[in-house]
Scaffold this active site. Structure first.
Site, PDB file in Angstrom:
ATOM      1  N   CYS A  53      38.301  41.757  31.928  1.00 45.45           N
ATOM      2  CA  CYS A  53      39.855  41.646  32.314  1.00 45.45           C
ATOM      3  C   CYS A  53      40.172  40.426  31.464  1.00 45.45           C
ATOM      4  O   CYS A  53      41.524  40.396  31.113  1.00 45.45           O
ATOM      5  CB  CYS A  53      40.023  41.220  33.887  1.00 45.45           C
ATOM      6  SG  CYS A  53      39.076  42.661  34.671  1.00 45.45           S
ATOM      7  N   ASP A  85      36.041  40.666  40.166  1.00 46.23           N
ATOM      8  CA  ASP A  85      35.980  41.366  41.397  1.00 46.23           C
ATOM      9  C   ASP A  85      34.891  42.498  41.076  1.00 46.23           C
ATOM     10  O   ASP A  85      33.918  42.790  41.908  1.00 46.23           O
ATOM     11  CB  ASP A  85      37.185  41.994  41.824  1.00 46.23           C
ATOM     12  CG  ASP A  85      38.079  40.954  42.468  1.00 46.23           C
ATOM     13  OD1 ASP A  85      37.608  39.464  42.242  1.00 46.23           O
ATOM     14  OD2 ASP A  85      39.226  41.342  42.915  1.00 46.23           O
ATOM     15  N   CYS A 126      42.253  39.380  35.533  1.00 51.74           N
ATOM     16  CA  CYS A 126      41.633  39.790  36.788  1.00 51.74           C
ATOM     17  C   CYS A 126      42.492  39.568  37.984  1.00 51.74           C
ATOM     18  O   CYS A 126      43.547  38.675  37.983  1.00 51.74           O
ATOM     19  CB  CYS A 126      40.206  39.276  36.996  1.00 51.74           C
ATOM     20  SG  CYS A 126      39.068  40.148  37.980  1.00 51.74           S
ATOM     21  N   LYS A 128      43.122  38.226  41.046  1.00 49.44           N
ATOM     22  CA  LYS A 128      43.375  36.824  41.645  1.00 49.44           C
ATOM     23  C   LYS A 128      44.164  35.918  40.607  1.00 49.44           C
ATOM     24  O   LYS A 128      44.934  35.068  41.012  1.00 49.44           O
ATOM     25  CB  LYS A 128      42.435  36.018  42.396  1.00 49.44           C
ATOM     26  CG  LYS A 128      41.521  37.097  43.168  1.00 49.44           C
ATOM     27  CD  LYS A 128      42.482  37.765  44.041  1.00 49.44           C
ATOM     28  CE  LYS A 128      41.715  39.055  44.730  1.00 49.44           C
ATOM     29  NZ  LYS A 128      40.992  40.008  43.870  1.00 49.44           N
ATOM     30  N   CYS A 198      41.058  46.372  35.064  1.00 50.75           N
ATOM     31  CA  CYS A 198      41.053  47.925  35.541  1.00 50.75           C
ATOM     32  C   CYS A 198      41.875  48.607  35.428  1.00 50.75           C
ATOM     33  O   CYS A 198      43.045  48.409  35.702  1.00 50.75           O
ATOM     34  CB  CYS A 198      40.295  47.718  37.034  1.00 50.75           C
ATOM     35  SG  CYS A 198      38.938  46.732  36.834  1.00 50.75           S
ATOM     36  N   GLU A 449      36.433  42.664  49.601  1.00 52.64           N
ATOM     37  CA  GLU A 449      36.719  43.982  49.536  1.00 52.64           C
ATOM     38  C   GLU A 449      35.702  44.880  49.346  1.00 52.64           C
ATOM     39  O   GLU A 449      34.481  44.411  49.336  1.00 52.64           O
ATOM     40  CB  GLU A 449      37.376  44.151  48.002  1.00 52.64           C
ATOM     41  CG  GLU A 449      38.748  43.080  47.623  1.00 52.64           C
ATOM     42  CD  GLU A 449      39.140  43.468  46.192  1.00 52.64           C
ATOM     43  OE1 GLU A 449      40.114  42.943  45.815  1.00 52.64           O
ATOM     44  OE2 GLU A 449      38.365  43.963  45.345  1.00 52.64           O
ATOM     45  N   SER A 475      39.636  46.764  47.607  1.00 57.26           N
ATOM     46  CA  SER A 475      39.801  46.749  46.362  1.00 57.26           C
ATOM     47  C   SER A 475      41.197  47.984  46.181  1.00 57.26           C
ATOM     48  O   SER A 475      41.382  48.762  46.747  1.00 57.26           O
ATOM     49  CB  SER A 475      38.875  47.251  45.452  1.00 57.26           C
ATOM     50  OG  SER A 475      39.092  47.684  44.076  1.00 57.26           O
TER      51      SER A 475
END
Length: 562
Positions: A53, A85, A126, A128, A198, A449, A475
């Protein structure tokens, strides 16, 4: 907007004979005489090579710095953290994921405030990174632009697109002996082909689109792939845009208004976006001093349809969405239908309506985005549930494909690890409501998650036959009949802590209710007798987080009660 001195903050650091020591330090990092006369623009990079990411973000930061430099600013690049994550999922390390949002926000505020930067570009990949950077921007209220690092391309396995969720679901298939180790390795090896976040409408892409709808990114920043000329151009233009915002004195709090948050919620719903958007938008609104509650998601959801057939519930990836035009044509449709506030200011210095004025609609040769009169779902997939299991609210992502009601018998697990074991060893059977507790912001601590358990459920083919509820979260890749963010959480005495194996649980996404079906007298007796487990962490960042964090129904922020 009134024009002001574009060097409001940096001038206090470098102007005057008494600031010679500061200038001396800055000369060592490359400042020349004329640089001290320029607005200083912080370029916040979330680069690291610990996750795809973010592995390319240093290059994008250089592009943003060049854009600021060409526009007459002096860029200064600094870093902040990320937690992957996808890598930490299913381990105790995942407890740090949501915590990282607060660390990022605190670090952005600390560096920009400490060094006297006049403006800011922040680049995130990513999940956060994005709300963390926006929270920092709102607190500082200095001209700022957010750049999304961009989505990954899908992998290819046996001529079918795959991504990280495909790997998690393949684990469930392996547990069911539907595939063997060699077949699992095949998926593992090709699912992540390179840089980018993702690839479905998971949390990263959801938040990138929400931030663009909010007005804090340049148009189509959310719709560009990570490895593309468009993304490099977006990054460079962001550096220049901050200088224009400085000239016009347009600040984040001029953009992050109540109407802008309503726009962001509307776009998230139309996209079929992640439940994490609820948590993050509440936190961002708190930082911007904008009143926003769970009820706003319900009210906006009543009038907003789901229009996009995107993963995880749909069939297309962000790469497909990007190819047909990204989020800007979707916003134009919503604006024309009266579902967005067109008068909201954005980082272009223009209103949302002005930005979208010349936007062309999607072509007819696509089935990624449905027309408003034939939506995938007529109202929101994000359901805010209340009841005796969630007196202060819970959040579910129910597309309708899972059904709109589930009644089943509880099978209780005290942690994510125990739940995953119970799913994989087939303790969980059709008709169960899997209860995963002690995973909230305080109880985790960190509100992990549940992608491992939900993917294992899907991999076992139980997606329509079981439900899963938790005081943790999900997630953006999770799908199935799942309810998270149950509040109050078990660790603070919430009723999810009193559920017993075999209790009947009813989840109703039409009435927006979640209840345990036991007599009221027994319910009250159980609550009275219930003692939450002791805190798991006594020192360090997790202990500090657990001591400070608010309820998930309030965004799980760490400065709510200060």
């Amino acid at each position: 907007m009134n024009e002001q001195n574009p060097r409001t903050y940096s001038s206090k650091v470098v102007d005057g004979y008494d600031r010679a020591p500061s200038r001396a330090m800055l000369r060592a990092v490359g400042f020349k005489d004329d640089d001290f006369e320029k607005p200083q623009i912080g370029i916040c990079s979330t680069w690291s090579d610990l996750t795809p990411c973010n592995m390319h973000i240093n290059e994008l930061a250089e592009c943003s710095a060049e854009g600021a430099r060409k526009a007459g600013g002096k860029p200064v690049t600094f870093g902040t953290i990320t937690v992957s994550d996808g890598i930490s999922m299913g381990t105790l390390g995942m407890r740090y994921s949501l915590v990282s949002r607060e660390v990022i926000a605190d670090s952005v505020e600390t560096v920009v405030g400490g060094e006297g930067f006049d403006g800011l570009v922040a680049i995130g990949g990513c999940d956060k990174n994005m709300p963390g950077c926006l929270i920092g921007m709102a607190r500082l209220n200095r001209p700022s632009v957010f750049v999304y690092g961009g989505s990954i391309l899908p992998g290819l396995h046996k001529d079918k697109p795959v991504d990280i969720v495909s790997v998690f679901e393949a684990v469930g298939q392996r547990a069911q002996d539907l595939i063997d180790d060699a077949q699992l390795k095949e998926v593992e090896e090709c699912a992540i082909p390179g840089a980018g976040s993702c690839g479905g409408m998971y949390t990263a892409n959801t938040m990138a689109c929400a931030i663009e709808a909010l007005g804090m990114s340049l148009p189509n920043s959310s719709g560009q792939l990570a490895v593309s000329k468009d993304k490099r151009n977006d990054s460079e233009r962001a550096g220049a845009a901050v200088l224009e915002l400085l000239k016009k004195n347009i600040r984040p709090l001029d953009i992050m208004t109540r109407k802008a948050f309503e726009n962001a919620i509307t776009v998230v719903i139309a996209l079929g976006g992640s439940t994490n958007a609820v948590l993050h938008l509440l936190a961002m609104a708190h930082a911007a001093n904008v009143p926003l509650t769970l009820e706003d998601f319900t009210e906006i959801g009543k009038r907003t349809p789901v229009l996009c057939d995107l993963k995880p519930s749909g069939k297309y990836s962000m790469a497909h969405f990007s190819r047909i035009g990204g989020v800007t044509p979707l916003m134009k449709r919503l604006l024309d239908a009266g579902l967005l506030h067109g008068d909201c200011m954005t980082v272009t210095g223009k209103t949302l309506a002005e930005n979208l004025a010349d936007t062309q609609d999607y072509g007819t040769d696509q089935d990624v985005v449905y027309p408003l009169d034939k939506p995938l779902k007529e109202d929101s997939h994000l359901r805010i549930l209340y009841g005796n299991l969630a007196p202060t609210g819970a959040c579910a992502k129910i597309s309708g494909k899972e059904g709109l009601q589930f009644i089943g018998k509880a099978i209780v697990f005290e942690s994510e690890e125990h739940a995953l074991k119970g799913i994989l060893d087939k303790s969980v059977q059709s008709g169960h409501v899997i209860v995963v507790r002690n995973e909230g912001p305080v109880g985790g601590p960190g509100m992990r998650e549940m992608l491992g358990p939900t993917s294992a459920v899907m991999g076992r083919g139980l997606g329509k036959d079981v439900a899963l509820i938790t005081d943790g979260r999900f997630s953006g890749g999770s799908h199935g009949f799942v309810v998270g963010h149950i509040t109050p959480e078990a660790a603070v005495g919430g009723p999810i802590g009193i559920i017993r194996n075999g209790d009947t649980i009813t989840i109703d996404a039409v009435k927006n209710e979640i209840n345990v079906e036991i007599p009221e007298a027994e319910y009250e007796a159980r609550l009275k007798a219930f003692t939450p487990p002791a805190a798991k962490e006594k020192r360090g960042v997790l202990a500090k987080y657990a001591a400070a964090v608010s309820s998930a129904s309030e965004g799980a922020v760490t400065d709510k009660y200060l």
